[in-house]
Design a protein around this motif. Sequence first.
Motif, PDB file in Angstrom:
ATOM      1  N   LEU A   1       0.913  -1.005   0.017  1.00  0.00           N
ATOM      2  CA  LEU A   1      -0.118  -0.049   0.041  1.00  0.00           C
ATOM      3  C   LEU A   1       0.893   1.162  -0.083  1.00  0.00           C
ATOM      4  CD1 LEU A   1      -2.872  -1.235   2.265  1.00  0.00           C
ATOM      5  CD2 LEU A   1      -2.978  -0.688  -0.036  1.00  0.00           C
ATOM      6  N   ALA A   2       2.082   0.971   0.361  1.00  0.00           N
ATOM      7  CA  ALA A   2       2.941   2.187   0.394  1.00  0.00           C
ATOM      8  C   ALA A   2       3.379   2.796  -1.125  1.00  0.00           C
ATOM      9  CB  ALA A   2       4.554   1.830   1.018  1.00  0.00           C
ATOM     10  N   ASP A   3       3.256   1.844  -1.910  1.00  0.00           N
ATOM     11  CA  ASP A   3       3.145   1.988  -3.442  1.00  0.00           C
ATOM     12  C   ASP A   3       2.381   2.936  -4.113  1.00  0.00           C
ATOM     13  OD1 ASP A   3       6.120   0.930  -3.205  1.00  0.00           O
ATOM     14  OD2 ASP A   3       5.071  -1.061  -3.514  1.00  0.00           O
ATOM     15  N   LEU A   4       1.037   2.753  -3.413  1.00  0.00           N
ATOM     16  CA  LEU A   4      -0.169   3.005  -3.834  1.00  0.00           C
ATOM     17  C   LEU A   4      -0.968   4.187  -3.125  1.00  0.00           C
ATOM     18  CD1 LEU A   4      -1.739  -0.378  -4.448  1.00  0.00           C
ATOM     19  CD2 LEU A   4      -0.579   1.106  -6.205  1.00  0.00           C
ATOM     20  N   THR A   5      -0.099   4.820  -2.285  1.00  0.00           N
ATOM     21  CA  THR A   5      -0.803   5.934  -1.303  1.00  0.00           C
ATOM     22  C   THR A   5       0.188   6.981  -1.460  1.00  0.00           C
ATOM     23  OG1 THR A   5       0.083   4.941   0.680  1.00  0.00           O
ATOM     24  CG2 THR A   5      -1.992   4.237   0.232  1.00  0.00           C
ATOM     25  N   THR A   6      -0.388   8.151  -1.257  1.00  0.00           N
ATOM     26  CA  THR A   6       0.637   9.493  -1.438  1.00  0.00           C
ATOM     27  C   THR A   6       1.223   9.744  -0.430  1.00  0.00           C
ATOM     28  OG1 THR A   6      -1.536  10.913  -0.645  1.00  0.00           O
ATOM     29  CG2 THR A   6      -1.213  10.747  -3.046  1.00  0.00           C
TER      30      THR A   6
ATOM     31  N   GLU B   1     -14.858 -11.747   2.678  1.00  0.00           N
ATOM     32  CA  GLU B   1     -13.445 -11.355   3.219  1.00  0.00           C
ATOM     33  C   GLU B   1     -13.366  -9.874   3.417  1.00  0.00           C
ATOM     34  OE1 GLU B   1     -10.422 -12.343   0.263  1.00  0.00           O
ATOM     35  OE2 GLU B   1     -11.664 -11.324  -1.468  1.00  0.00           O
ATOM     36  N   ASP B   2     -12.713  -9.160   4.103  1.00  0.00           N
ATOM     37  CA  ASP B   2     -12.648  -7.870   4.228  1.00  0.00           C
ATOM     38  C   ASP B   2     -12.164  -7.116   2.758  1.00  0.00           C
ATOM     39  OD1 ASP B   2     -13.405  -7.841   6.655  1.00  0.00           O
ATOM     40  OD2 ASP B   2     -11.290  -7.903   7.606  1.00  0.00           O
ATOM     41  N   ARG B   3     -12.622  -6.137   2.532  1.00  0.00           N
ATOM     42  CA  ARG B   3     -12.190  -5.511   1.178  1.00  0.00           C
ATOM     43  C   ARG B   3     -11.793  -4.006   1.824  1.00  0.00           C
ATOM     44  NH1 ARG B   3     -17.582  -3.881  -1.054  1.00  0.00           N
ATOM     45  NH2 ARG B   3     -17.362  -2.175   0.176  1.00  0.00           N
ATOM     46  N   LEU B   4     -11.241  -3.398   0.820  1.00  0.00           N
ATOM     47  CA  LEU B   4     -10.564  -2.074   0.725  1.00  0.00           C
ATOM     48  C   LEU B   4     -10.667  -1.579  -0.518  1.00  0.00           C
ATOM     49  CD1 LEU B   4      -9.158   0.407   2.248  1.00  0.00           C
ATOM     50  CD2 LEU B   4      -7.032  -0.572   1.905  1.00  0.00           C
ATOM     51  N   LEU B   5     -11.397  -0.268  -0.660  1.00  0.00           N
ATOM     52  CA  LEU B   5     -11.532   0.281  -2.064  1.00  0.00           C
ATOM     53  C   LEU B   5     -10.339   1.470  -1.987  1.00  0.00           C
ATOM     54  CD1 LEU B   5     -15.241   0.697  -2.167  1.00  0.00           C
ATOM     55  CD2 LEU B   5     -14.082  -1.136  -3.363  1.00  0.00           C
ATOM     56  N   LEU B   6      -9.777   1.308  -3.034  1.00  0.00           N
ATOM     57  CA  LEU B   6      -8.593   2.288  -3.022  1.00  0.00           C
ATOM     58  C   LEU B   6      -8.674   2.932  -4.537  1.00  0.00           C
ATOM     59  CD1 LEU B   6      -5.856   3.189  -1.545  1.00  0.00           C
ATOM     60  CD2 LEU B   6      -4.731   1.663  -2.808  1.00  0.00           C
ATOM     61  N   GLY B   7      -8.718   4.366  -4.756  1.00  0.00           N
ATOM     62  CA  GLY B   7      -8.495   5.083  -5.629  1.00  0.00           C
ATOM     63  C   GLY B   7      -7.196   5.588  -6.003  1.00  0.00           C
ATOM     64  N   GLY B   8      -6.956   6.942  -5.686  1.00  0.00           N
ATOM     65  CA  GLY B   8      -5.792   7.559  -6.010  1.00  0.00           C
ATOM     66  C   GLY B   8      -4.766   7.372  -4.693  1.00  0.00           C
ATOM     67  N   GLY B   9      -5.304   7.040  -3.594  1.00  0.00           N
ATOM     68  CA  GLY B   9      -4.709   6.655  -2.492  1.00  0.00           C
ATOM     69  C   GLY B   9      -4.140   8.026  -1.793  1.00  0.00           C
ATOM     70  N   SER B  10      -4.844   9.042  -1.862  1.00  0.00           N
ATOM     71  CA  SER B  10      -4.461  10.193  -1.476  1.00  0.00           C
ATOM     72  C   SER B  10      -5.246  10.532  -0.058  1.00  0.00           C
ATOM     73  CB  SER B  10      -4.806  11.544  -2.206  1.00  0.00           C
ATOM     74  OG  SER B  10      -6.162  11.495  -2.400  1.00  0.00           O
ATOM     75  N   ASN B  11      -6.137   9.756   0.138  1.00  0.00           N
ATOM     76  CA  ASN B  11      -6.771   9.981   1.524  1.00  0.00           C
ATOM     77  C   ASN B  11      -6.763   8.452   2.462  1.00  0.00           C
ATOM     78  OD1 ASN B  11      -8.322  11.844   3.165  1.00  0.00           O
ATOM     79  ND2 ASN B  11     -10.306  10.488   2.745  1.00  0.00           N
ATOM     80  N   THR B  12      -5.728   7.885   2.464  1.00  0.00           N
ATOM     81  CA  THR B  12      -5.710   6.465   3.059  1.00  0.00           C
ATOM     82  C   THR B  12      -4.212   6.570   3.789  1.00  0.00           C
ATOM     83  OG1 THR B  12      -7.015   5.431   1.331  1.00  0.00           O
ATOM     84  CG2 THR B  12      -5.475   4.025   2.795  1.00  0.00           C
ATOM     85  N   VAL B  13      -4.273   5.881   5.100  1.00  0.00           N
ATOM     86  CA  VAL B  13      -3.130   5.910   5.738  1.00  0.00           C
ATOM     87  C   VAL B  13      -3.208   4.430   6.348  1.00  0.00           C
ATOM     88  CG1 VAL B  13      -1.603   6.585   7.553  1.00  0.00           C
ATOM     89  CG2 VAL B  13      -2.688   8.461   6.383  1.00  0.00           C
ATOM     90  N   ALA B  14      -2.368   3.730   6.053  1.00  0.00           N
ATOM     91  CA  ALA B  14      -2.575   2.266   6.263  1.00  0.00           C
ATOM     92  C   ALA B  14      -1.474   1.725   7.216  1.00  0.00           C
ATOM     93  CB  ALA B  14      -2.516   1.238   5.083  1.00  0.00           C
ATOM     94  N   SER B  15      -1.416   0.736   7.917  1.00  0.00           N
ATOM     95  CA  SER B  15      -0.702  -0.099   8.676  1.00  0.00           C
ATOM     96  C   SER B  15       0.242  -0.696   7.746  1.00  0.00           C
ATOM     97  CB  SER B  15      -1.332  -1.006   9.709  1.00  0.00           C
ATOM     98  OG  SER B  15      -0.567  -1.957  10.199  1.00  0.00           O
ATOM     99  N   ASP B  16       1.651  -0.898   8.353  1.00  0.00           N
ATOM    100  CA  ASP B  16       2.603  -1.851   7.510  1.00  0.00           C
ATOM    101  C   ASP B  16       2.463  -3.350   7.855  1.00  0.00           C
ATOM    102  OD1 ASP B  16       5.250   0.224   6.571  1.00  0.00           O
ATOM    103  OD2 ASP B  16       3.931   1.272   8.159  1.00  0.00           O
TER     104      ASP B  16
ATOM    105  N   GLY C   1      -6.349  12.222  -5.873  1.00  0.00           N
ATOM    106  CA  GLY C   1      -7.423  11.239  -5.701  1.00  0.00           C
ATOM    107  C   GLY C   1      -8.044  11.246  -6.862  1.00  0.00           C
ATOM    108  N   SER C   2      -9.166  10.211  -6.330  1.00  0.00           N
ATOM    109  CA  SER C   2     -10.064   9.896  -7.774  1.00  0.00           C
ATOM    110  C   SER C   2     -11.283  10.421  -7.514  1.00  0.00           C
ATOM    111  CB  SER C   2     -10.367   8.387  -7.809  1.00  0.00           C
ATOM    112  OG  SER C   2     -10.737   8.046  -6.601  1.00  0.00           O
ATOM    113  N   THR C   3     -12.090  10.480  -8.658  1.00  0.00           N
ATOM    114  CA  THR C   3     -13.491  11.069  -8.724  1.00  0.00           C
ATOM    115  C   THR C   3     -14.627  10.525  -7.914  1.00  0.00           C
ATOM    116  OG1 THR C   3     -12.940  12.406 -11.064  1.00  0.00           O
ATOM    117  CG2 THR C   3     -15.284  12.059 -10.394  1.00  0.00           C
TER     118      THR C   3
END
Length: 379
Positions: free
Chosen positions: A8-13, A44-59, A117-119
């Motif tokens: 997710l580090a590669d997909l978030t700002t 299963e759990d699901r996470l929607l990810l667009g531009g990744g500008s509004n997501t902070v995730a655990s390592d 981010g995404s529309t």
Amino acid sequence: MTVTTPALADLTTIRVGGVPDRLVAVDDRDALVAAVLEARDSGEDRLLLGGGSNTVASDDGFEGTVIHIRSRGVDRLPAPEGRVRLRVQAGEPWDDLVALTVGNGWSGIEALSGIPGSTGAAPVQNIGAYGQEIESALVGVEFLDDITGEEEYLSRAELGLGYRTSTLKRGRSGVVLSVDLELTDGTVPGALGAPLSAPVAYAQLADALGVPLGSRVPVAELRRAVLALRSSKGMVLDPADPDSVSSGSFFTNPIVSEQFARSLPAQAPRWPQDPLEPDTVLTIPLDGVHPMDVPPLAAAEYTVKLSAAWLIENAGIRRGFALPGSSAGISSKHTLAIVNRGGATGADVAQLASFIQARVQAEFGVVLQPEPVLVGLEL
């Protein structure tokens, strides 16, 4: 050939976050629907990810499926004379859309230039900046409901939009497939000169443009001014600017009762909210005004928006601040942004955010609320 799932580090700002169990990239509307339904049916759990500008995730990664939304496309729909109606696919990058509208002389979202981010994520958050929110241009969204598995159309009224919120953010489960916007066509026959923006509704932007509040300027000129202002705060993604390695404003501006606002220092910025239209800022100065002088309703009925940046700075946290040994820090350009200085973890970001919350609460009695989605992290 071995295919490696990106972190997710590669997909978030802000560039933090571990490797998910599974990542599915979807490039069109039908693939998005199929991926969401498959994840739903699997339980299963699901996470929607667009531009990744509004997501902070655990390592620690994400135990489930990340659906990376990359659907693109902007279609023009029938609209009344002088108006432009667009249907925008969820994965369309937001600022690409704004650039397209400004380039065509259409106004209504130009003050939202430079927001990453995404529309599809824009109405969930009811994004806003410089006196403009997507709500003013939004018609509705095509939505896939998680509970029923059915596609439906949600109008602007059904989305329950508020300051950085909506029914979708407050818990209605599903995914935005596309977004319909209605803008003003500044190129209609008979229009004189360059297409004009919506009225300028933010003092800092008006000052940058050298015009009074309420003025209309060429829409392209307003976009340039907004991008310059955002860049000066590190709020435009720029590989050359380490202050842009963030999730944007980390905390929302708190909204408190008028009575509580009067307990704060007189110099604390505040903006009264219309009690009948809670997201409308009134032009009533509260400083030095007796409650009985506030028209037209009793002062107790008003809520007041405060400046999170001012609260943070005046709780003793300055630009560039970092906790000892941490690679997460406050932007050197804007107190509201937490940046990754290189090698920061999600835990580093959450630790700094929690520290900020505690300092502001201790100093002013205000609990700041995070704006980004926290994945596997808590404050």
